[in-house]
Design an enzyme around this catalytic site. Structure first.
Site, PDB file in Angstrom:
ATOM      1  N   ASP A 148       4.907   0.358  11.926  1.00 18.45           N
ATOM      2  CA  ASP A 148       3.795  -0.208  11.344  1.00 18.45           C
ATOM      3  C   ASP A 148       3.596  -1.944  12.200  1.00 18.45           C
ATOM      4  OD1 ASP A 148       2.440   1.990  10.380  1.00 18.45           O
ATOM      5  OD2 ASP A 148       3.310   2.147   8.215  1.00 18.45           O
ATOM      6  N   ARG A 196      -8.444  -1.110   4.757  1.00 18.83           N
ATOM      7  CA  ARG A 196      -7.928  -0.103   4.047  1.00 18.83           C
ATOM      8  C   ARG A 196      -5.894  -0.481   3.984  1.00 18.83           C
ATOM      9  NH1 ARG A 196      -7.788   5.567   7.327  1.00 18.83           N
ATOM     10  NH2 ARG A 196      -6.406   6.109   5.269  1.00 18.83           N
ATOM     11  N   CYS A 253      -5.625  12.808  13.202  1.00 18.93           N
ATOM     12  CA  CYS A 253      -5.434  11.515  12.821  1.00 18.93           C
ATOM     13  C   CYS A 253      -5.919  10.319  14.295  1.00 18.93           C
ATOM     14  CB  CYS A 253      -3.756  10.688  12.438  1.00 18.93           C
ATOM     15  SG  CYS A 253      -4.091   8.980  13.020  1.00 18.93           S
ATOM     16  N   ILE A 269       8.597   7.265  17.039  1.00 18.10           N
ATOM     17  CA  ILE A 269       8.160   7.568  15.756  1.00 18.10           C
ATOM     18  C   ILE A 269       6.468   8.504  16.372  1.00 18.10           C
ATOM     19  CG2 ILE A 269       7.034   7.273  13.429  1.00 18.10           C
ATOM     20  CD1 ILE A 269      10.285   6.447  13.698  1.00 18.10           C
ATOM     21  N   ARG A 273      -0.165  14.344  13.756  1.00 19.08           N
ATOM     22  CA  ARG A 273       0.475  13.790  12.368  1.00 19.08           C
ATOM     23  C   ARG A 273       0.448  15.327  11.954  1.00 19.08           C
ATOM     24  NH1 ARG A 273      -1.848   8.672   9.839  1.00 19.08           N
ATOM     25  NH2 ARG A 273       0.505   8.809   9.156  1.00 19.08           N
ATOM     26  N   LYS A 321       0.409  -1.160  -0.192  1.00 15.31           N
ATOM     27  CA  LYS A 321       0.114   0.378  -0.238  1.00 15.31           C
ATOM     28  C   LYS A 321       0.296   1.941   0.068  1.00 15.31           C
ATOM     29  CE  LYS A 321      -1.803   1.333   4.171  1.00 15.31           C
ATOM     30  NZ  LYS A 321      -1.710   2.570   5.055  1.00 15.31           N
ATOM     31  N   ASN A 322       2.098   1.311   0.797  1.00 12.11           N
ATOM     32  CA  ASN A 322       2.714   2.237   1.454  1.00 12.11           C
ATOM     33  C   ASN A 322       3.703   2.555  -0.129  1.00 12.11           C
ATOM     34  OD1 ASN A 322       1.415   2.875   3.423  1.00 12.11           O
ATOM     35  ND2 ASN A 322       2.757   2.701   5.073  1.00 12.11           N
ATOM     36  N   ARG A 346      -4.878  10.466   4.470  1.00 10.40           N
ATOM     37  CA  ARG A 346      -4.224  11.402   4.731  1.00 10.40           C
ATOM     38  C   ARG A 346      -2.548  11.719   3.065  1.00 10.40           C
ATOM     39  NH1 ARG A 346      -3.160  13.844   9.209  1.00 10.40           N
ATOM     40  NH2 ARG A 346      -0.729  13.718   8.735  1.00 10.40           N
TER      41      ARG A 346
HETATM   42  N1  EPU Z   1       6.830  14.557  10.754  1.00  8.56           N
HETATM   43  C1  EPU Z   1       6.393  15.712  11.091  1.00  8.56           C
HETATM   44  N2  EPU Z   1       6.057  16.909   9.769  1.00  8.56           N
HETATM   45  C2  EPU Z   1       6.036  16.614   8.635  1.00  8.56           C
HETATM   46  C3  EPU Z   1       5.690  15.042   8.511  1.00  8.56           C
HETATM   47  C4  EPU Z   1       6.499  13.713   9.368  1.00  8.56           C
HETATM   48  O1  EPU Z   1       7.213  16.174  12.085  1.00  8.56           O
HETATM   49  O2  EPU Z   1       5.959  16.972   8.254  1.00  8.56           O
HETATM   50  C5  EPU Z   1       6.614  13.568  11.572  1.00  8.56           C
HETATM   51  C6  EPU Z   1       5.641  12.792  12.351  1.00  8.56           C
HETATM   52  O3  EPU Z   1       4.724  13.307  13.414  1.00  8.56           O
HETATM   53  C7  EPU Z   1       5.932  11.468  12.620  1.00  8.56           C
HETATM   54  C8  EPU Z   1       7.480  11.140  11.439  1.00  8.56           C
HETATM   55  O4  EPU Z   1       7.761  12.360  11.101  1.00  8.56           O
HETATM   56  O5  EPU Z   1       6.749  11.680  14.021  1.00  8.56           O
HETATM   57  C9  EPU Z   1       6.939  10.590  10.639  1.00  8.56           C
HETATM   58  O6  EPU Z   1       6.395  10.763  10.018  1.00  8.56           O
HETATM   59  P1  EPU Z   1       6.311  10.336   8.066  1.00  8.56           P
HETATM   60  O7  EPU Z   1       6.053  11.417   8.042  1.00  8.56           O
HETATM   61  O8  EPU Z   1       7.313   9.650   7.676  1.00  8.56           O
HETATM   62  O9  EPU Z   1       4.348   9.609   8.036  1.00  8.56           O
HETATM   63  P2  EPU Z   1       3.460   9.193   7.056  1.00  8.56           P
HETATM   64  O10 EPU Z   1       4.257  10.184   5.928  1.00  8.56           O
HETATM   65  O11 EPU Z   1       2.716  10.228   7.398  1.00  8.56           O
HETATM   66  C10 EPU Z   1       3.819   6.613   6.371  1.00  8.56           C
HETATM   67  C11 EPU Z   1       3.180   5.618   6.071  1.00  8.56           C
HETATM   68  C12 EPU Z   1       2.267   5.596   7.570  1.00  8.56           C
HETATM   69  C13 EPU Z   1       3.662   4.903   8.480  1.00  8.56           C
HETATM   70  C14 EPU Z   1       5.202   6.116   8.601  1.00  8.56           C
HETATM   71  C15 EPU Z   1       6.382   5.867   9.457  1.00  8.56           C
HETATM   72  C16 EPU Z   1       2.819   6.107   3.933  1.00  8.56           C
HETATM   73  C17 EPU Z   1       1.102   6.417   3.458  1.00  8.56           C
HETATM   74  N3  EPU Z   1       2.460   6.225   5.342  1.00  8.56           N
HETATM   75  O12 EPU Z   1       2.940   8.034   7.342  1.00  8.56           O
HETATM   76  O13 EPU Z   1       1.966   4.457   7.601  1.00  8.56           O
HETATM   77  O14 EPU Z   1       3.335   4.639   9.281  1.00  8.56           O
HETATM   78  O15 EPU Z   1       5.231   6.568   7.139  1.00  8.56           O
HETATM   79  O16 EPU Z   1       7.055   4.623   8.565  1.00  8.56           O
HETATM   80  O17 EPU Z   1       3.377   5.474   3.497  1.00  8.56           O
HETATM   81  C18 EPU Z   1      -0.525   1.967   7.922  1.00  8.56           C
HETATM   82  O18 EPU Z   1       0.625   1.822   7.276  1.00  8.56           O
HETATM   83  O19 EPU Z   1      -0.301   1.785   8.916  1.00  8.56           O
HETATM   84  C19 EPU Z   1       0.472   4.038   8.444  1.00  8.56           C
HETATM   85  C20 EPU Z   1       0.273   4.808   9.054  1.00  8.56           C
END
Ligand code: EPU
Length: 416
Positions: free
Chosen positions: A304, A396, A116, A326, A121, A22-23, A92
């Site tokens: 995850d 999802r 969320c 995280i 997030r 998915k991701n 998101r």
């Molecule tokens: N963060 C910030 N600012 C930002 C973006 C992120 O502070 O602008 C922080 C977040 O709060 C968190 C950390 O950075 O503490 C990492 O977040 P990240 O941006 O890596 O997460 P994401 O891209 O929103 C993806 C996956 C998530 C997974 C995380 C961490 C997708 C669509 N989602 O989310 O997957 O948990 O990376 O590996 O790729 C899931 O599949 O269940 C899921 C939630």
């Protein structure tokens, strides 16, 4: 609302073919906006999230069709730059369209995702990065709005490692004017593979697989033709189910390196593993041993898998300490697991899990995707019947989950 009825206690046995990730699929779907034309994405999982993303692309004017797991996206007719709140609030990752829209059209209107189930997030790194590349962005009535944007290269260092922000800015930079340097980028396979897909379409990216990317903007890109990598989290979830049910599950069509850290933790917990080039066979112990886990960005232990690991530790011999660095609030599964007899003490972002020798079936509620997977793993090992409510969360991110578990011998049924 659909529920899952699971009668636990059977060792799971057999082979399971792991679906596309998915991701990994979602950012590649967004990247189709960068090049007008017909894109082909194979091995795309049929999930609620990929369907929602397809809907976002359709609203922008793309023509999208799914045949089995082949997703064809024609972005020639894209004529809108608006991703509405109604869809973004349900997923998101829709924010991934922002960078590609600004890069190709110089305009975008994308709803801010909002909160969320497990905390705020933020998307500040996405926005500040795009701003550093020259995008004047305003927040208007809950929308991120960019007009007359001409993206240019910039030097951006992330203070937090972010999968989303790395993918977002990589997509923006490939068509920007000049050179962009991204420092402290995410190394998750989903991100690296996105870079490789873009390079195959004509993008110029150096440093893939390292913490520093140098991206030279190009004028145009060719359409994407790719196969989505296997879902390491789905694979690891089935591996965890082998660990709690004394089962033996062969995970097929996987890249073991992508979830090596989880496999090592399962070995530490007493599982026996046989690694092949694209398969892993996991045999669960009589009873898992307690393990300690700290989640970290890749190649560390994935957040995850935190919830599913707590389900394994709930049945372990000894006390496990699980810390999520995280997402500090991603523990909604804890009170539900407690209803099944788990003994877990939560202190801020640390769960102290005192293993019990059995869990009992109960009525529980799924609260997010991975929390739901954790309840499934616990239920498969529990004595008696568990009824998991609100399983739309599972839809999802897990393709035909109950069919896959049934084929391994689980007594699992979807009921309305
Ligand atoms: N963060 C910030 N600012 C930002 C973006 C992120 O502070 O602008 C922080 C977040 O709060 C968190 C950390 O950075 O503490 C990492 O977040 P990240 O941006 O890596 O997460 P994401 O891209 O929103 C993806 C996956 C998530 C997974 C995380 C961490 C997708 C669509 N989602 O989310 O997957 O948990 O990376 O590996 O790729 C899931 O599949 O269940 C899921 C939630």
């Amino acid at each position: 609302m659909d529920k899952l009825r699971i009668t636990g206690g059977r060792p799971l046995e057999g082979a399971v073919r792991i679906s596309g990730a998915k991701n990994a699929a979602l950012p590649v779907m967004a990247a189709t906006l960068l090049a007008p034309g017909v894109h082909r994405l194979r091995n795309v999982p049929r999930l609620r999230d990929t369907q929602t993303f397809a809907r976002v692309l359709e609203l922008l004017g793309a023509r999208v069709s799914f045949e089995g797991n082949l997703l064809t996206i024609d972005t020639l007719g894209v004529n809108s730059v608006e991703a509405p709140y109604e869809l973004v609030k349900t997923m998101r990752a829709s924010i991934y369209v922002l960078g590609p829209l600004l890069a190709r059209f110089g305009r975008a209107k994308v709803s801010l995702p909002g909160g969320c189930a497990w905390g705020p997030r933020p998307v500040n790194l996405h926005l500040s990065g795009l701003q550093a590349m020259g995008a004047a962005l305003d927040i208007e009535h809950g929308y991120i709005v960019g007009r007359d944007v001409k993206l240019r290269g910039a030097h951006i260092g992330f203070d937090v490692v972010s999968v989303g922000a790395t993918a977002q800015l990589m997509m923006a930079a490939v068509l920007a004017q000049g050179t962009t340097v991204l420092e402290n980028v995410a190394l998750e396979p989903d991100v690296t593979v996105l870079g490789e897909v873009l390079v195959a379409c004509g993008a110029r990216i150096d440093g893939l697989g390292t913490r520093r990317l140098t991206i030279q903007g190009v004028g145009t890109l060719r359409p994407i033709d790719t196969t989505i990598i296997p879902d390491r989290i789905e694979a690891a979830t089935f591996a965890a189910a082998a660990a709690t049910t004394r089962g033996t599950i062969r995970l097929e069509g996987v890249v073991p390196d992508h979830f090596e850290v989880v496999l090592r933790k399962l070995e530490e917990a007493g599982c026996t593993l046989q690694r092949g080039t694209d398969s892993v066979t996991v045999s669960g112990p009589q009873r898992p041993r307690a393990v300690n886990v700290v989640t970290q960005p890749f190649p560390g232990f994935p957040t995850d898998m935190q919830a599913q690991t707590i389900a394994v530790c709930a049945l372990a011999d000894g006390t496990s300490v699980i810390e999520d660095t995280i997402y500090f609030d991603r523990f909604t599964h804890v009170p539900e697991l407690a209803r099944m007899g788990a003994r877990i003490e939560l202190k801020a972002n640390v769960a102290v899990v005192k293993g019990v020798d059995r869990l009992y079936g109960a009525q529980v509620m799924a609260t997010d995707l991975r929390a739901s997977a954790s309840l499934v793993i616990a239920a498969l090992a529990a004595e008696g019947e568990t009824l998991i409510d609100r399983i739309y969360h599972l839809d999802r991110g897990y393709e035909t989950l109950e069919k896959k578990f049934s084929a391994l011998g689980a007594r699992i049924q979807r009921v309305s």
